[in-house]
Scaffold this motif. Structure first.
Motif, PDB file in Angstrom:
ATOM      1  N   HIS A   1     -15.646  33.213 -16.611  1.00  0.00           N
ATOM      2  CA  HIS A   1     -15.836  33.969 -14.778  1.00  0.00           C
ATOM      3  C   HIS A   1     -16.661  34.334 -14.771  1.00  0.00           C
TER       4      HIS A   1
ATOM      5  N   LYS B   1      -5.312  31.710 -16.688  1.00  0.00           N
ATOM      6  CA  LYS B   1      -6.985  32.857 -16.144  1.00  0.00           C
ATOM      7  C   LYS B   1      -7.246  33.828 -17.500  1.00  0.00           C
ATOM      8  N   GLU B   2      -6.351  33.560 -18.471  1.00  0.00           N
ATOM      9  CA  GLU B   2      -7.008  34.157 -19.571  1.00  0.00           C
ATOM     10  C   GLU B   2      -7.937  34.254 -20.368  1.00  0.00           C
TER      11      GLU B   2
ATOM     12  N   THR C   1     -19.172  36.420 -19.317  1.00  0.00           N
ATOM     13  CA  THR C   1     -18.268  36.003 -19.569  1.00  0.00           C
ATOM     14  C   THR C   1     -17.708  34.436 -18.793  1.00  0.00           C
TER      15      THR C   1
ATOM     16  N   ASN D   1     -11.213  35.437 -19.123  1.00  0.00           N
ATOM     17  CA  ASN D   1     -13.036  36.768 -19.875  1.00  0.00           C
ATOM     18  C   ASN D   1     -13.389  36.137 -21.543  1.00  0.00           C
ATOM     19  N   THR D   2     -13.268  34.641 -21.545  1.00  0.00           N
ATOM     20  CA  THR D   2     -13.673  34.030 -22.702  1.00  0.00           C
ATOM     21  C   THR D   2     -16.143  34.723 -22.899  1.00  0.00           C
ATOM     22  N   ARG D   3     -16.131  35.484 -23.966  1.00  0.00           N
ATOM     23  CA  ARG D   3     -17.876  35.034 -23.577  1.00  0.00           C
ATOM     24  C   ARG D   3     -18.541  34.078 -24.094  1.00  0.00           C
TER      25      ARG D   3
END
Length: 307
Positions: free
Chosen positions: A245, A264-265, A243, A268-270
């Motif tokens: 993050h 903030k979504e 992610t 979660n992007t990978r």
């Protein structure tokens, strides 16, 4: 040493000086001196031969008339004999080598320290670490005052390695693990080996892929599924399907910057990313931009992230 033992040693020494000591008591006293001599902490490279120094100590004391003839049979254990003799006349001698503490502070880059026992400590950006110039006690004690550090501790069962980080102590014999300290919140994540983590009221034991987190609610043990974050100290880093993050956390460790996402979504992007040693932060952000089309706007120690 307890007062009871000190009193008994004084009693034996007095009997020995008066030639009133029995053979059994004489053996007991000599056994004690030999044990003290054998177990004494000693750095031969800096202090020379223990036997030679002990003999010289006893020779100097004897020359000044402070040791009676009846005590001369213990010359072999002179260093220990000196301590017991001081106890016998009511003086506690506790000579210690003045050990200098070294503090390492990192800013916008990582650093590494090799301790005298061979232990390697990798410091993330914005970290403060304190350690003794030389380990002289029965434990190897260091302190992480701020930030993040990865430890590769040299195995030494006789000298436990202890790290203090705010409210917890981490005790190991030889292993590798990551410690994070941020605003009083401490965590320990184990990569290899076994680790003991304790606070004032709790103790927990960790194995690989486990983490202990200390906060206001106490010490909690957790399982860690993805360990990719804890390779941040390596020169080249290969991140596979992680992610954003975790990518941003890792870049914070290496470059000391904070990331502020507008949404903030997006954390979660990978992505899959290869970070080659020596690359600038700008180069890495350009790689992420190429894959995700996210925009990065650096401002001081903060990078704003937007679509």
């Amino acid at each position: 040493m307890t007062k009871k033992k000190v009193h008994y040693l004084r009693h034996l020494i007095e009997k020995n000086e008066k030639n009133e000591i029995s053979e059994a008591e004489k053996n007991l006293l000599e056994d004690f001196l030999k044990k003290e001599f054998d177990n004494a902490e000693w750095d031969s490279t800096k202090m020379g031969s223990k036997e030679n120094v002990s003999a010289e100590i006893f020779k100097n004391i004897k020359a000044h008339g402070t040791v009676k003839k009846s005590f001369a049979i213990y010359y072999k254990y002179a260093a220990a004999a000196c301590i017991v003799l001081m106890l016998g006349i009511g003086v506690f001698l506790n000579a210690k080598v003045d050990v200098k503490d070294i503090t390492v502070t990192t800013a916008s880059a990582t650093d590494s320290v090799k301790l005298t026992d061979g232990t390697l400590v990798y410091l993330a950006a914005n970290s403060v670490f304190k350690y003794p110039e030389q380990f002289n006690s029965k434990t190897r004690s260091v302190t992480l005052l701020k930030g993040n550090a990865f430890f590769k501790v040299t195995k030494d069962p006789k000298h436990p390695f202890i790290i203090t980080s705010a409210n917890i102590k981490t005790r190991v014999l030889g292993t590798s693990f990551h410690i994070s300290l941020d605003k009083g919140r401490s965590s320990v994540t184990v990569i290899t080996g076994h680790v003991r983590v304790s606070s004032d009221k709790q103790i927990t034991y960790l194995e690989p892929n486990e983490r202990a987190v200390f906060s206001t609610s106490g010490l909690k043990k957790q399982r860690v599924g993805d360990m990719s974050l804890y390779g941040w100290y390596k020169k080249d880093i290969d991140l596979n399907n992680v992610t954003l993050h975790k990518v941003f956390t890792l870049l914070n460790f290496k470059y000391g910057v904070n990331f502020k996402p507008e949404d903030k979504e997006m954390l979660n992007t990978r992505i899959t990313l290869y970070i080659k040693g020596g690359l600038s932060l700008r180069n890495i952000l350009d790689q992420i931009n190429y894959v995700t089309h996210l925009k990065f706007k650096p401002y001081g120690e903060t990078v704003t992230v937007s679509h």
